[in-house]
Enzyme design. Structure first.
Site, PDB file in Angstrom:
ATOM      1  N   ASP A   1      72.019  35.372  25.840  1.00  0.00           N
ATOM      2  CA  ASP A   1      71.001  34.780  26.714  1.00  0.00           C
ATOM      3  C   ASP A   1      70.687  35.824  27.771  1.00  0.00           C
ATOM      4  O   ASP A   1      71.545  36.199  28.565  1.00  0.00           O
ATOM      5  CB  ASP A   1      71.562  33.499  27.359  1.00  0.00           C
TER       6      ASP A   1
ATOM      7  N   TYR B   1      52.275  33.008  32.916  1.00  0.00           N
ATOM      8  CA  TYR B   1      52.650  34.128  32.044  1.00  0.00           C
ATOM      9  C   TYR B   1      52.045  35.434  32.571  1.00  0.00           C
ATOM     10  O   TYR B   1      52.743  36.440  32.732  1.00  0.00           O
ATOM     11  CB  TYR B   1      52.147  33.817  30.634  1.00  0.00           C
TER      12      TYR B   1
ATOM     13  N   LYS C   1      53.861  38.746  34.108  1.00  0.00           N
ATOM     14  CA  LYS C   1      53.696  40.087  33.525  1.00  0.00           C
ATOM     15  C   LYS C   1      53.217  41.086  34.588  1.00  0.00           C
ATOM     16  O   LYS C   1      53.671  42.229  34.624  1.00  0.00           O
ATOM     17  CB  LYS C   1      52.713  40.050  32.342  1.00  0.00           C
TER      18      LYS C   1
ATOM     19  N   LEU D   1      64.520  37.953  17.219  1.00  0.00           N
ATOM     20  CA  LEU D   1      64.123  37.072  16.110  1.00  0.00           C
ATOM     21  C   LEU D   1      62.689  36.569  16.245  1.00  0.00           C
ATOM     22  O   LEU D   1      62.235  35.759  15.448  1.00  0.00           O
ATOM     23  CB  LEU D   1      65.085  35.873  16.016  1.00  0.00           C
ATOM     24  N   GLY D   2      61.961  37.037  17.239  1.00  0.00           N
ATOM     25  CA  GLY D   2      60.594  36.579  17.459  1.00  0.00           C
ATOM     26  C   GLY D   2      59.576  37.330  16.622  1.00  0.00           C
ATOM     27  O   GLY D   2      59.923  38.111  15.726  1.00  0.00           O
TER      28      GLY D   2
HETATM   29  P1  NAD Z   1      58.347  35.291  20.482  1.00  0.00           P
HETATM   30  O1  NAD Z   1      58.226  34.043  21.267  1.00  0.00           O
HETATM   31  O2  NAD Z   1      57.923  35.297  19.064  1.00  0.00           O
HETATM   32  O3  NAD Z   1      59.855  35.822  20.526  1.00  0.00           O
HETATM   33  C1  NAD Z   1      60.633  35.784  21.689  1.00  0.00           C
HETATM   34  C2  NAD Z   1      62.083  35.730  21.266  1.00  0.00           C
HETATM   35  O4  NAD Z   1      62.867  35.654  22.471  1.00  0.00           O
HETATM   36  C3  NAD Z   1      62.430  34.483  20.435  1.00  0.00           C
HETATM   37  O5  NAD Z   1      63.106  34.869  19.240  1.00  0.00           O
HETATM   38  C4  NAD Z   1      63.331  33.665  21.340  1.00  0.00           C
HETATM   39  O6  NAD Z   1      64.351  32.958  20.642  1.00  0.00           O
HETATM   40  C5  NAD Z   1      63.924  34.743  22.230  1.00  0.00           C
HETATM   41  N1  NAD Z   1      64.395  34.221  23.501  1.00  0.00           N
HETATM   42  C6  NAD Z   1      63.875  33.204  24.234  1.00  0.00           C
HETATM   43  N2  NAD Z   1      64.617  32.980  25.325  1.00  0.00           N
HETATM   44  C7  NAD Z   1      65.625  33.884  25.300  1.00  0.00           C
HETATM   45  C8  NAD Z   1      66.709  34.155  26.156  1.00  0.00           C
HETATM   46  N3  NAD Z   1      66.933  33.417  27.272  1.00  0.00           N
HETATM   47  N4  NAD Z   1      67.552  35.158  25.827  1.00  0.00           N
HETATM   48  C9  NAD Z   1      67.365  35.883  24.694  1.00  0.00           C
HETATM   49  N5  NAD Z   1      66.358  35.653  23.836  1.00  0.00           N
HETATM   50  C10 NAD Z   1      65.490  34.674  24.141  1.00  0.00           C
HETATM   51  O7  NAD Z   1      57.578  36.425  21.299  1.00  0.00           O
HETATM   52  P2  NAD Z   1      56.896  37.761  20.734  1.00  0.00           P
HETATM   53  O8  NAD Z   1      55.527  37.426  20.320  1.00  0.00           O
HETATM   54  O9  NAD Z   1      57.803  38.443  19.783  1.00  0.00           O
HETATM   55  O10 NAD Z   1      56.753  38.589  22.088  1.00  0.00           O
HETATM   56  C11 NAD Z   1      57.739  39.484  22.514  1.00  0.00           C
HETATM   57  C12 NAD Z   1      57.293  40.091  23.829  1.00  0.00           C
HETATM   58  O11 NAD Z   1      56.013  40.704  23.670  1.00  0.00           O
HETATM   59  C13 NAD Z   1      57.128  39.076  24.972  1.00  0.00           C
HETATM   60  O12 NAD Z   1      57.489  39.686  26.187  1.00  0.00           O
HETATM   61  C14 NAD Z   1      55.639  38.819  24.978  1.00  0.00           C
HETATM   62  O13 NAD Z   1      55.198  38.426  26.258  1.00  0.00           O
HETATM   63  C15 NAD Z   1      55.097  40.176  24.614  1.00  0.00           C
HETATM   64  N6  NAD Z   1      53.754  40.095  24.051  1.00  0.00           N
HETATM   65  C16 NAD Z   1      53.546  39.499  22.837  1.00  0.00           C
HETATM   66  C17 NAD Z   1      52.257  39.416  22.332  1.00  0.00           C
HETATM   67  C18 NAD Z   1      51.977  38.777  21.003  1.00  0.00           C
HETATM   68  O14 NAD Z   1      50.802  38.589  20.652  1.00  0.00           O
HETATM   69  N7  NAD Z   1      52.999  38.422  20.218  1.00  0.00           N
HETATM   70  C19 NAD Z   1      51.178  39.940  23.058  1.00  0.00           C
HETATM   71  C20 NAD Z   1      51.423  40.495  24.323  1.00  0.00           C
HETATM   72  C21 NAD Z   1      52.716  40.587  24.784  1.00  0.00           C
HETATM   73  C1  AKB Z   2      49.522  35.232  24.248  1.00  0.00           C
HETATM   74  O1  AKB Z   2      48.487  34.804  23.729  1.00  0.00           O
HETATM   75  O2  AKB Z   2      50.148  34.662  25.155  1.00  0.00           O
HETATM   76  C2  AKB Z   2      50.029  36.574  23.782  1.00  0.00           C
HETATM   77  C3  AKB Z   2      49.541  37.646  24.687  1.00  0.00           C
HETATM   78  C4  AKB Z   2      48.193  38.222  24.480  1.00  0.00           C
HETATM   79  O3  AKB Z   2      50.226  38.035  25.585  1.00  0.00           O
HETATM   80  N1  AKB Z   2      49.646  36.766  22.424  1.00  0.00           N
END
Ligand code: NAD
Ligand code: AKB
Length: 313
Positions: A50, A140, A144, A10-11
């Site tokens: 979870d 973070y 990673k 849902l993220g």
């Molecule tokens: P987000 O925070 O939008 O979504 C994360 C989702 O995980 C949320 O819906 C949350 O409810 C769910 N969640 C949290 N705790 C949980 C748990 N214990 N069990 C199950 N679900 C749980 O994050 P995102 O932006 O969609 O990022 C997803 C992945 O991509 C992450 O690993 C993030 O580090 C990585 N990432 C994202 C970006 C970015 O810019 N969005 C950049 C680099 C890496």
């Molecule tokens: C953040 O800013 O934490 C993320 C990422 C680059 O991992 N968007």
């Protein structure tokens, strides 16, 4: 083929990845899961999970005959600094549970995202290469980088087919970001349309690597669909779209909304941004599985504004 499970569905990424997977595999073949329930109905099956609960994950894999998992659950960079031990706990335990599930069940493929946050002040800032000094300064980034090592370890030691990308900051209009340092690059569009004013929490000239969500989804599915012999890195692939600073993004938005104004009031996220690269060399992704982005700053800005205006005005 068995079904696909998306954890953290849902993220910001999950909500768009789900639609792409429904298209690719069929709605019946994709199970969405998250720790919270969806606020509006989703197309396919949803299971509350979870990721910290390994037994529940393994039970779900058996129950739905899951063959492939995308684990997107994590705490991102800015939110992680507010509660470092919890961020470490969730990011690491969530990954280990997924890797263990792959080792002990018939699960055949995992996607787990890394980030440009694995780099630090001693990494080269321009065209940061795949391999170089890495000294992340956020919890973070530490999680990673450690996660990348665990992925490679499970791949080499147990033959787990785990695939990963170091995403840059992702920009999208369908859902809001969840607590990262690059979130301003999404929020600014909403505020430009609604209030013609925005205050960025970074300095005007802080350039960071970014990518538009359609390219990120395309890269993710290309990596996951690639024949196994093309996946030569089992830690995580550098991935690049385009780089810009807040002032460059403001200038681009002003091409469409000339009345838009912006202030710059740096907060704690400035130090995080200063420790990250300003551009990324993704030659290995291009060579190994044919990665090529399609959006640049101008094309992304036009598409974001067109979609948000339709949705909000
Ligand atoms: P987000 O925070 O939008 O979504 C994360 C989702 O995980 C949320 O819906 C949350 O409810 C769910 N969640 C949290 N705790 C949980 C748990 N214990 N069990 C199950 N679900 C749980 O994050 P995102 O932006 O969609 O990022 C997803 C992945 O991509 C992450 O690993 C993030 O580090 C990585 N990432 C994202 C970006 C970015 O810019 N969005 C950049 C680099 C890496
Ligand atoms: C953040 O800013 O934490 C993320 C990422 C680059 O991992 N968007």
């Amino acid at each position: 083929m068995g079904k696909t499970l998306v954890i953290g569905a849902l993220g910001q990424i999950g909500s768009e990845l789900l639609d792409a997977l429904y298209e690719l595999r069929g709605v019946d073949q994709v199970i969405a899961s998250d720790i919270r329930f969806p606020s509006s109905p989703i197309k396919g099956t949803f299971e509350k999970l979870d990721i910290m609960d390994r037994e529940a994950l393994i039970a779900l894999i058996h129950q739905h005959d899951i063959e492939e998992v995308y684990n997107l659950a994590a705490i991102l960079s800015a939110k992680g600094e507010k509660n470092p031990l919890f961020a470490w706990e969730l990011n690491m335990t969530g990954l280990i549970n997924t890797l263990e599930a792959a080792r002990t069940t018939s699960l055949s493929r995992i996607f787990w995202p890394s980030s440009i946050a694995v780099f630090g002040p001693n990494s080269p800032r321009d065209m940061t290469p795949q391999f170089c000094p890495m000294d992340p300064s956020t919890v973070y980034g530490i999680s990673k980088l450690a996660g990348e090592r665990w992925c490679e370890y499970y791949a080499l030691k147990y033959g787990v087919d785990v695939r990963s990308l170091r995403y840059p900051g992702l920009i999208s209009y369908k859902s809001l970001p969840g607590g990262g340092t690059t979130d301003y690059a999404v929020d600014i569009f909403h505020e430009a349309i609604k209030h013609a004013q925005y205050t960025v929490y970074l300095s005007a000239d802080t350039s960071l690597p970014m990518m538009y969500m359609p390219d990120a989804i395309n890269a993710t599915l290309s990596l996951m669909e690639a024949p196994v012999e093309q996946i030569k890195l089992r830690s995580s692939y550098n991935l690049a779209g385009f780089s810009f600073s807040p002032s460059e993004l403001v200038a681009e938005i002003q091409q469409h909304l000339p009345a838009f104004t912006c202030d710059y009031v740096p907060d704690f996220r400035q130090a995080i941004a200063d420790s990250w690269p300003d551009s990324i060399d993704d030659a290995r992704a291009r060579e190994d599985w044919g990665w090529k982005p399609t959006f640049d700053l101008a094309k992304m800005t036009q598409d974001m504004l067109a979609n948000l205006k339709v949705g909000t005005v």
